[in-house]
Scaffold this motif. Sequence first.
Motif, short mmCIF file in Angstrom:
data_model
loop_
_atom_site.label_atom_id
_atom_site.label_comp_id
_atom_site.label_asym_id
_atom_site.label_seq_id
_atom_site.Cartn_x
_atom_site.Cartn_y
_atom_site.Cartn_z
N PHE A 662 -5.95 -9.16 6.74
CA PHE A 662 -6.65 -8.47 5.86
C PHE A 662 -7.23 -7.19 6.03
O PHE A 662 -6.95 -6.19 5.36
CB PHE A 662 -7.96 -9.42 5.38
N THR A 663 -7.73 -6.75 7.00
CA THR A 663 -8.27 -5.79 7.68
C THR A 663 -7.10 -4.74 7.56
O THR A 663 -7.19 -3.57 7.10
CB THR A 663 -8.72 -5.80 8.99
N VAL A 664 -5.75 -4.79 8.02
CA VAL A 664 -4.65 -4.19 8.31
C VAL A 664 -4.19 -3.64 6.94
O VAL A 664 -4.03 -2.44 6.61
CB VAL A 664 -3.73 -4.62 9.16
N LEU A 665 -4.17 -4.69 6.12
CA LEU A 665 -3.54 -4.47 4.68
C LEU A 665 -4.50 -3.48 4.07
O LEU A 665 -4.30 -2.65 3.23
CB LEU A 665 -3.30 -5.54 4.15
N ASP A 670 0.20 2.29 2.85
CA ASP A 670 1.55 1.74 2.21
C ASP A 670 1.43 0.40 1.58
O ASP A 670 2.13 -0.04 0.89
CB ASP A 670 2.54 1.60 3.51
N ALA A 671 0.13 -0.19 1.76
CA ALA A 671 -0.01 -1.65 1.34
C ALA A 671 -0.78 -1.63 0.22
O ALA A 671 -1.17 -2.81 -0.18
CB ALA A 671 -0.36 -2.47 2.48
N GLY A 673 -0.94 -0.51 -3.21
CA GLY A 673 -0.18 -0.94 -4.52
C GLY A 673 0.09 -2.46 -4.21
O GLY A 673 0.09 -3.06 -5.39
N LEU A 674 0.80 -2.79 -3.34
CA LEU A 674 1.28 -4.15 -2.94
C LEU A 674 -0.03 -4.91 -3.17
O LEU A 674 0.07 -6.30 -3.88
CB LEU A 674 1.86 -4.12 -1.56
N VAL A 675 -1.13 -4.89 -2.19
CA VAL A 675 -2.22 -5.74 -2.35
C VAL A 675 -2.70 -5.88 -3.79
O VAL A 675 -3.24 -6.83 -4.17
CB VAL A 675 -3.19 -4.87 -1.34
N LEU A 676 -2.86 -4.63 -4.46
CA LEU A 676 -3.26 -4.78 -5.93
C LEU A 676 -2.45 -5.69 -6.67
O LEU A 676 -3.01 -6.45 -7.36
CB LEU A 676 -3.29 -3.40 -6.32
#
Length: 722
Positions: A662-665, A670-671, A673-676
């Motif tokens: 979680f923290t890294v993302l 880079d992550a 837009g992916l996490v959204l």
Amino acid sequence: MAALYEAYTLCGLVPSQSLSNSGIRGVEAERDSDHVIVTDSARCVTLYKVSDQKPLGSWTVKQGNCLTSPAVYNTHTKEYITVTDNKVIRIWKEEDVVLDKTFKATVSSDIWRVHCVAGVDPVVLFQRGAVRLLDSLLSAPQQTIEEVLAPDETIRWSTNIVAETQQFVIFTTQQKGDSILYLQKLNPNTLQRYRLEREDSGLSPLSFSASYRERLIHLLYLYPNGHVYQSVISVRALGADQGSQTLPLPRKLLLSLTVDEGPLDAASALMLDEAHIAVVGVPHPLAGAGKDFLCIWNINFQTLQAGKEIAGKIFGQLWGYSSKLFIPHGKTLSVIPYGCTKSSLASALGKLKQARSEESRPLVSVPSWNNILKEDSAQTSKTIEPRKLRTTRRTQSTANLTVGQVLELIKTTPIDKVQKEVEGLFSRTDTQDVNQWVGQLASLLVSRSMADPSFYTPTTLAQLVHTQCVCHSVCPDLMQLALEKKDYFLCQLCLQLFPDVPEAVTCTCLKAFISMPDKDAENVNLEPDSVSFMETLTSRVHGQVGLQNGFSSTSSVEDHSDVTMSRAGEGEKTSTPLEHSCPVGLHKAVLLNEILQTAYSDDLLLPHLKDLSSQHVILFLQYLQFLYFNYNQDAFPQRHGYRSPNLTQIMDWICLLLDAHFTVLVMSPDAKGLVLNLHSYIKSQVRLFSELGKIEGSLQQLQHLKIKKDIGQYSIEVIELF
């Protein structure tokens, strides 16, 4: 799955001077699961509270007397019963202090044992085979006792069970090398006599245990050569007393354990449930020739489930009550708790998310598991070999080597000769018990391959895995070897067919698959159906569709209301191509699908997932996003014949990766837009299940509405749903 937990000492032992026995005559259950009675082989009976590891009472006979039967507890009268000097029955209560001042009665014939099961009356088994209820015997202690056994026949083992309100005394005898089973039913009294099949080597059983389930009495016995057999007797089939008639008792080989250094002399096998047995005094298959082990085996799948080394001399004694094993060893009587879950591939090791359909299972020429479990004769199924293993059969070896000879041959013979002889074993019609030697073959092949880098037989190993008689616990180095050799087809087979792949090994495979260049992955031969699924999925061009399973392409923008409009627009432009295109190559995707379908436990898997690098996590999440997006399209072809992950597995892995990183993302640009996008997917699933919950509640309300019986010719009824 079965497990052995931490052992603790119940009491110390005083073994005989010759150290030939433990000094324990018996361990019997008492009033509940936390109390047992321990009878030594000399003069003392002790009551223990197991959880406290302390004695609650102890009774000793006077000097010159000797205990000759383990003490038992009568739950009806709350009394203890034992036998001294073979003929004297002693009965006392817990508050009695001096045993010699309690009730005793002398009988006319030598007693073998007193048996008592909770809820029924105690029974007395005499050394010459007669059986009496204790109450009827005490009413006339000097009554004449008949001789049931022949003069040269001696009792070896006995027990007492209750089956369908009927009480049975079961005992085995030895007579001129023959083992005979007696089944004495009480009220009405009937006796049946069975002769056990002789072992080829002329050996006699070392231990017996019996249990009752599903209207059948199951007898388990272990021979010095490591063979464990089971015989089954139907309670309903028991007729009138058959006198001197002796019936044959068929048997079934459950396990063929390796004994290494000569026959066993002090070993015991105990049935724990319908699928698991405990064995003590038999060498561990992966720990050399030592016999100081306690092991739990799954007899349905021929797998070693748990093992524990026991310190000190083992005397071949084993008792089990209330999920606890009692083992005397050295100068200690130890208690080892154990646990056994239901024996099924789906529940044995964590979450088997997707039941494999019959169409997707590889077909091989091996005995049917159903026939084995239902005690039918093992018939070899006439099926076609898997496509990847379909090769031209060579002619049988003229030597017709035995399994033992092939095992020796593997250690030194060149690859071609090994492959030929192993293939000959499978094609030979006289080889019936495949499940007994496949594990040994696999272990030897893997051991030699790891010791000799020039020796590797991928086709033979794949053939052994296809039998489904090999699993990770039987051959734990197989998957490690396959990864070292970059044999990803073998890795795929193991992930598909092994029911017990540890979470650490699953993550090791995941790292190897996701870090492999796509170009190298495309050169790997994989299972055809799994490749066909990905070809179908990636070849279709999915158009923009409406709401599916709570998700639509427009909802992702609406769900980003906490982000600026410009950023939301940017996310909308950049995320759509990722959703439509697969971020990894076709064959790499096939291997990742196998990871998604492997059984696991959340708590065990999460620590290993944290070892993944951020780049690999993002790539894996992008692939999961691709799968999720395409699974929610109307045009997606639901091809159930193909081996493929399901939507629940995809969502679970998304959540696992987000939890582990979680923290890294959150911190990685880079992550973002992916996490959204992933957040919107999970949010849509929550919304979907919320709406389904409302529908479920409404339907339940409708179900509970009382239907009015008196309804006129015309009526209007209003139903309000909340």
